[in-house]
Design a protein around this motif. Structure first.
Motif, mmCIF file in Angstrom:
data_model
loop_
_atom_site.group_PDB
_atom_site.id
_atom_site.type_symbol
_atom_site.label_atom_id
_atom_site.label_comp_id
_atom_site.label_asym_id
_atom_site.label_seq_id
_atom_site.Cartn_x
_atom_site.Cartn_y
_atom_site.Cartn_z
ATOM 1 N N SER A 44 0.865 -1.183 0.000
ATOM 2 C CA SER A 44 0.000 0.000 0.000
ATOM 3 C C SER A 44 0.897 1.227 0.000
ATOM 4 N N TYR A 45 0.482 2.247 -0.755
ATOM 5 C CA TYR A 45 1.315 3.438 -0.958
ATOM 6 C C TYR A 45 0.466 4.682 -0.766
ATOM 7 N N MET A 46 0.911 5.573 0.119
ATOM 8 C CA MET A 46 0.244 6.848 0.346
ATOM 9 C C MET A 46 1.195 7.960 -0.102
ATOM 10 N N PRO A 47 0.965 8.521 -1.300
ATOM 11 C CA PRO A 47 1.843 9.580 -1.793
ATOM 12 C C PRO A 47 1.587 10.888 -1.055
ATOM 13 N N GLN A 48 2.420 11.908 -1.345
ATOM 14 C CA GLN A 48 2.278 13.201 -0.672
ATOM 15 C C GLN A 48 0.895 13.795 -0.899
ATOM 16 N N ARG A 49 0.389 13.685 -2.103
ATOM 17 C CA ARG A 49 -0.946 14.210 -2.414
ATOM 18 C C ARG A 49 -1.885 13.032 -2.665
ATOM 19 N N PHE A 50 -2.375 12.477 -1.567
ATOM 20 C CA PHE A 50 -3.230 11.300 -1.680
ATOM 21 C C PHE A 50 -4.555 11.682 -2.331
ATOM 22 N N GLY A 51 -5.043 10.809 -3.220
ATOM 23 C CA GLY A 51 -6.205 11.150 -4.037
ATOM 24 C C GLY A 51 -7.540 10.884 -3.375
ATOM 25 N N LEU A 52 -7.883 11.670 -2.360
ATOM 26 C CA LEU A 52 -9.232 11.598 -1.806
ATOM 27 C C LEU A 52 -10.217 12.224 -2.789
ATOM 28 N N TYR A 53 -11.433 11.729 -2.805
ATOM 29 C CA TYR A 53 -12.496 12.313 -3.628
ATOM 30 C C TYR A 53 -13.319 13.228 -2.726
ATOM 31 N N GLU A 54 -13.095 14.525 -2.886
ATOM 32 C CA GLU A 54 -13.599 15.485 -1.906
ATOM 33 C C GLU A 54 -15.116 15.618 -1.925
ATOM 34 N N ASP A 55 -15.769 15.269 -3.025
ATOM 35 C CA ASP A 55 -17.229 15.335 -3.073
ATOM 36 C C ASP A 55 -17.881 14.111 -2.431
ATOM 37 N N LEU A 56 -17.087 13.066 -2.205
ATOM 38 C CA LEU A 56 -17.603 11.856 -1.566
ATOM 39 C C LEU A 56 -17.442 11.953 -0.055
ATOM 40 N N SER A 57 -18.289 11.250 0.669
ATOM 41 C CA SER A 57 -18.204 11.233 2.126
ATOM 42 C C SER A 57 -17.021 10.375 2.566
ATOM 43 N N VAL A 58 -16.737 10.420 3.863
ATOM 44 C CA VAL A 58 -15.685 9.583 4.434
ATOM 45 C C VAL A 58 -15.955 8.112 4.131
ATOM 46 N N GLN A 59 -17.198 7.662 4.380
ATOM 47 C CA GLN A 59 -17.527 6.259 4.143
ATOM 48 C C GLN A 59 -17.452 5.908 2.660
ATOM 49 N N LYS B 75 -8.001 14.841 6.857
ATOM 50 C CA LYS B 75 -7.804 14.330 5.501
ATOM 51 C C LYS B 75 -6.633 13.349 5.461
ATOM 52 N N GLN B 76 -5.544 13.688 6.183
ATOM 53 C CA GLN B 76 -4.398 12.786 6.203
ATOM 54 C C GLN B 76 -4.758 11.465 6.872
ATOM 55 N N LYS B 77 -5.544 11.530 7.949
ATOM 56 C CA LYS B 77 -5.943 10.291 8.621
ATOM 57 C C LYS B 77 -6.876 9.466 7.747
ATOM 58 N N LEU B 78 -7.770 10.134 7.009
ATOM 59 C CA LEU B 78 -8.640 9.405 6.087
ATOM 60 C C LEU B 78 -7.818 8.786 4.965
ATOM 61 N N GLY B 79 -6.826 9.533 4.461
ATOM 62 C CA GLY B 79 -5.952 8.980 3.427
ATOM 63 C C GLY B 79 -5.244 7.725 3.911
ATOM 64 N N LEU B 80 -4.774 7.750 5.163
ATOM 65 C CA LEU B 80 -4.106 6.569 5.720
ATOM 66 C C LEU B 80 -5.094 5.420 5.866
ATOM 67 N N ALA B 81 -6.316 5.709 6.302
ATOM 68 C CA ALA B 81 -7.337 4.662 6.444
ATOM 69 C C ALA B 81 -7.657 4.035 5.089
ATOM 70 N N CYS B 82 -7.793 4.874 4.048
ATOM 71 C CA CYS B 82 -8.078 4.350 2.703
ATOM 72 C C CYS B 82 -6.911 3.503 2.195
ATOM 73 N N THR B 83 -5.681 3.919 2.511
ATOM 74 C CA THR B 83 -4.499 3.155 2.101
ATOM 75 C C THR B 83 -4.476 1.785 2.755
ATOM 76 N N LEU B 84 -5.045 1.697 3.973
ATOM 77 C CA LEU B 84 -4.943 0.465 4.762
ATOM 78 C C LEU B 84 -6.246 -0.314 4.839
ATOM 79 N N VAL B 85 -7.173 -0.079 3.893
ATOM 80 C CA VAL B 85 -8.404 -0.874 3.910
ATOM 81 C C VAL B 85 -8.108 -2.346 3.634
ATOM 82 N N ARG B 86 -6.955 -2.609 3.013
ATOM 83 C CA ARG B 86 -6.470 -3.988 2.965
ATOM 84 C C ARG B 86 -5.201 -4.046 3.802
ATOM 85 N N VAL B 87 -4.821 -5.245 4.249
ATOM 86 C CA VAL B 87 -3.619 -5.408 5.062
ATOM 87 C C VAL B 87 -2.449 -5.694 4.126
#
Length: 591
Positions: free
Chosen positions: A86-101, A147-159
């Motif tokens: 799993s890779y979290m780059p400096q500018r992680f690609g969150l979709y800002e119009d989508l909710s956290v879930q 946002k950074q914590k959500l990016g990390l969570a999205c990166t780690l949805v798989r182990v």
């Protein structure tokens, strides 16, 4: 013996520069990383850290040498590697119009997480990041730290078998940095996760099992933090400035003597410095202005700076690379206000609908002062900052800048201030000279005066007038942004997180320039998430949830936070914010 998660030999990556000439972004790199450990990757801008990470992920193909990740030749089978990391780059690609879930669902789909595992995995990530309350909130409405914590969570949805983090804590406050590292360390302990993290914070590198130090694509050191720190043994000192002299002024004298001093930073009202190995401390008497230097215990950052200086210039590093020349001066017109204060704020309020971003804030800033505006992500400091610049109107209250009421004469006030945004905001397709001419004209300079000021600022900042702005290295973009903010010789300079994402060497050079500007009478208002930079300020204000929690000198703030028990400004910041939140929670409970 632990298996290697990453192993490379004579690894090389070549790019073509803006001048059309090839250069080695990664040169002859050889190392291996042990499984089940966390390794820090540190180095200045342009060291090759992101290039190395992108080769490890299979997103870039090496131009020479060998690279095996999890035992797989990544050049031969990048997909097999990508299936297990799993890779979290400096500018992680969150979709800002989508909710956290919805972001979590999307990344679970992309990573192929089975449906029967998702509920447990989502709950674990949301609990770890303390975001279970915000699953319906749009990602674009989160603070920077969230946002950074959500990016990390999205990166780690798989182990993954290997987690790669490229400066995950850039642009977030100390509380959010602490939370991110607690999550990472918890995953290492519970899952045996292997982690490679690049960082600009030496305190973060010190928490790792091993540290890789890179510069100009080369590996300078690989060892445990304590072993690297020992390289600076016997070279580190602390000295108090003469009475009435700001610590930053003494720091500037020391850092301007690279033949004798490796590095110097203000800390706790004193100055910590590292002498050159071949320069005895007695040789610094004229620089220390009669003050006595005392030995101190070396730190990882001391050794990091020593390694970089030795690699760049044979141990006699340049005093101020990647920024303006240290003698930058601005002629300040002092007629804007008849008294000492150039900024006057009383009962300032800003509301967005029913939400109060800034509540009844009051403070003054004196001419020539360096004033730090600090706070957690989402605290209201950026809103306050934008109101001070005239970029955002106040809902109510009194706000005067350079003797002008911003609520009634914003245009007049703007001519007396300079502004440097956090992100490069100049015109990338224009040359350096064209950008300076455009912004000089926007600030009201014309003809001969404009031409004269542009040439003077080019000379002061050592800029190539013909260079295309968008093609400049990061440090030179920062230099150009500063030059554009100063081209009209403003009385007040606003700096919005100007050192976010840049390395310690560039930060030193940047603050050397700010010290020079302050000495020439320019008032500087700065926001920053590097709490050690608060030590350069005459006074600092700490906000949270729109309220002012602390206002005073760095020493005042440390005493408010807990006095002698507080070791540094990071600890002081966290203590004051937590005290403020506990007080607000108590008031709500009482109500």
């Amino acid at each position: 013996m632990n298996q290697s998660t990453v192993a490379c030999e004579a690894l090389r990556k070549v790019f073509v520069g803006p001048d059309g000439k090839p250069f080695d972004a990664v040169h002859d790199l050889s190392f291996s990383l042990r499984s089940g450990t966390i390794t820090a990757l540190v180095g200045p801008d342009g060291a090759g850290k992101t290039t190395l990470m992108r080769m490890i992920t299979g997103l870039l193909k090496p131009d020479g040498g060998t690279l095996r990740v999890l035992g797989i030749d990544v050049a031969a089978d990048p997909q097999a590697v990508q299936n297990r990391i799993s890779y979290m780059p400096q500018r992680f690609g969150l979709y800002e119009d989508l909710s956290v879930q919805e972001n979590l669902n999307l990344y679970a789909d992309l990573h192929g997480v089975p449906q029967d595992l998702r509920a447990e995995r989502f709950k674990r990530m949301l609990d770890m990041t303390d975001m279970a309350r915000f699953t319906d909130r749009a990602a674009g409405n989160l603070s920077g730290g969230m946002k950074q914590k959500l990016g990390l969570a999205c990166t780690l949805v798989r182990v993954p078998d290997l987690l790669l983090l490229d400066e995950p804590s850039v642009g977030v406050d100390p509380l959010s940095r602490r939370d991110l590292w607690q999550i990472i360390e918890q995953l290492i302990e519970s899952d045996g996760l292997s982690v490679l993290v690049s960082t600009a914070y030496m305190d973060e590198a010190g928490r790792c099992d091993e540290v890789l130090v890179m510069d100009h694509g080369r590996l300078l050191a690989q060892d445990k933090p304590a072993a690297i720190t020992a390289k600076a043994h016997g070279l580190s000192y602390v000295v108090s400035p003469p009475p009435g002299t700001p610590a930053r002024d003494l720091q500037a004298r020391l850092i301007d003597a690279p033949d004798r001093v490796v590095d110097a930073v203000p800390r706790g009202g004193a100055v910590r410095f590292i002498r050159q190995p071949d320069s005895p401390v007695q040789a610094l008497d004229n620089l220390l202005q009669g003050q006595s230097a005392e030995p101190r215990e070396e730190e990882l950052e001391d050794a990091f700076m020593l390694l970089l200086r030795q690699h760049d210039g044979g141990g006699k590093g340049q005093a101020a690379p990647e920024t303006a020349k240290p003698d930058v001066r601005v002629e300040v017109d002092a007629q804007a206000s008849g008294d000492e204060n150039v900024i006057h704020v009383r009962d300032l309020v800003r509301r967005f609908g029913d939400f109060t971003a800034v509540a009844n804030t009051s403070f003054d800033v004196r001419r020539g002062e360096i004033f730090g505006l600090l706070g957690p992500n989402g605290a209201g400091k950026t809103t306050t900052f934008r109101m001070l610049c005239g970029l955002l109107p106040a809902t109510s209250g009194t706000l005067e800048v350079a003797g002008v009421n911003l609520r009634s004469a914003r245009a007049e006030a703007r001519r007396r201030i300079g502004y440097v945004a956090q992100k490069f905001s100049l015109y990338a397709n224009l040359s350096v000279r064209e950008n300076l001419e455009f912004f000089g004209g926007a600030y009201g300079l014309r003809r001969h005066e404009l031409k004269q000021r542009v040439q003077a600022i080019l000379d002061q900042f050592g800029l190539d007038p013909a260079a295309t702005s968008g093609a400049l290295p990061h440090g030179y973009k920062q230099r150009l942004a500063m030059a554009a903010g100063l081209v009209h010789e403003p009385e007040i300079l606003f700096l919005d997180e100007p050192t976010s994402g840049i390395d310690p060497i560039a930060r030193r050079a940047f603050w050397r320039t700010i010290t020079s500007l302050s000495q020439s009478g320019v008032t500087v208002i700065v926001t920053t998430h590097f709490m050690e930079e608060a030590e350069y300020c005459d006074r600092i204000a700490i906000q949270d949830a729109g309220h002012m929690l602390a206002l005073g000198t760095p020493q005042d703030v440390r005493e408010q936070a807990g006095g002698d028990s507080i070791g540094d400004m990071n600890q002081a910041f966290i203590a004051i914010v937590e005290q403020g939140r506990a007080h607000q929670a108590g008031e709500k409970t009482a109500a």
